[in-house]
Every structure is written in C-alpha cells, then in structure tokens.
Motif scaffolding. Structure first.
Motif, PDB file in Angstrom:
ATOM      1  N   LYS A   1      -1.009  10.635   7.508  1.00  0.00           N
ATOM      2  CA  LYS A   1      -0.345  11.811   6.598  1.00  0.00           C
ATOM      3  C   LYS A   1      -0.063  12.976   7.727  1.00  0.00           C
ATOM      4  O   LYS A   1       0.141  14.040   7.229  1.00  0.00           O
TER       5      LYS A   1
ATOM      6  N   THR B   1      -3.777   5.114   6.619  1.00  0.00           N
ATOM      7  CA  THR B   1      -3.097   6.268   5.598  1.00  0.00           C
ATOM      8  C   THR B   1      -2.888   7.607   6.564  1.00  0.00           C
ATOM      9  O   THR B   1      -3.703   8.024   7.288  1.00  0.00           O
TER      10      THR B   1
ATOM     11  N   SER C   1       0.934  -1.117  -0.069  1.00  0.00           N
ATOM     12  CA  SER C   1       0.049   0.196  -0.014  1.00  0.00           C
ATOM     13  C   SER C   1       0.832   1.143   0.022  1.00  0.00           C
ATOM     14  O   SER C   1       1.673   1.539   0.968  1.00  0.00           O
TER      15      SER C   1
ATOM     16  N   TYR D   1       0.830   5.827  -0.938  1.00  0.00           N
ATOM     17  CA  TYR D   1       0.058   6.847  -1.138  1.00  0.00           C
ATOM     18  C   TYR D   1       0.916   8.066  -1.128  1.00  0.00           C
ATOM     19  O   TYR D   1       2.238   8.162  -0.503  1.00  0.00           O
TER      20      TYR D   1
END
Length: 124
Positions: free
Chosen positions: A106, A104, A57, A59
């Motif tokens: 960030k 995720t 994964s 991003y």
C-alpha cells in the motif's frame, strides 16, 4: 525493465463511471503485484487498490471500497480499475504501478515501476 501504460481517464459527472486500463510490457515475468495510486493537486500520492499477479488477491483503500473494482487479464497483461459512483473528491491523476514484491502493498516505495498517469476529473 517493465513499461506500464494507462488509458481510460476522462471527465465524468458525479455518480458516473469510468474504467481505467493499464497494459504491462517488457520483463513482466518479474512482476508479482500490481496496483493503482492517485494524486490530487497539492496532495500526496495515495494507494487506491492492489491485485496479485495471479489475480486471486485484491484489496482496496477504505475510501473506494464498494465503488471501485480492480481486475486483471493475464492473457493480455492488462489490469483494470472499474470506478463507479464517482465523487468530485475522486478527481486526481491515477497511476498504474507494478511491484516485484508479494503481499499487501500500500505504499509507493513498495512498487518498482510506474506509468505516466491518466487524469480523472469528476464534476459535481
């Protein structure tokens, strides 16, 4: 504890490429996620790219999509940031980070361990 050590920064002209590396050592069994952040002079630290510990994964921040690629080699506990088509606004200190969280991630607060950073300078 986990130790992170970056390398690969330097000086490059606009349009050029660099590859950053980050080696993780210590209690790496705690790590679920790794990422790259950057901080330019007078600016906040910002997220660049993230990758799961398994590597399946990835991003990116919108401003690097299509130009930067994050990967990792589990055999040597190393993550990489391949940076292509570099722009002067990419000039910053780049930091490797590791987290015990999944998902995720960030924001800086979601990461537990940090490297000392490596300088990337892109000239126009």
């Amino acid at each position: 504890q986990v130790q992170l050590e970056e390398s690969g920064g330097g000086f490059v002209q606009a349009g050029g490429s660099l590859r950053l590396s980050c080696v993780a050592s210590g209690r790496t069994f705690n790590i679920e996620h790794m990422g790259w952040f950057r901080q330019a002079p007078g600016k906040e630290r910002e997220f660049v790219a993230g990758i799961s510990w398994s590597g399946d994964s990835t991003y990116y921040a919108n401003f690097v999509k299509g130009r930067f690629t994050i990967t990792r080699d589990s055999a040597v506990n190393t993550e990489y940031l391949q940076m292509d088509s570099l722009k002067p606004e990419d000039t910053a200190v780049y930091y490797c980070a590791a987290s015990r969280l999944t998902g995720t991630l960030k924001t800086s607060m979601e990461y537990d361990y940090w490297g000392r950073g490596t300088q990337v300078t892109v000239s126009s």
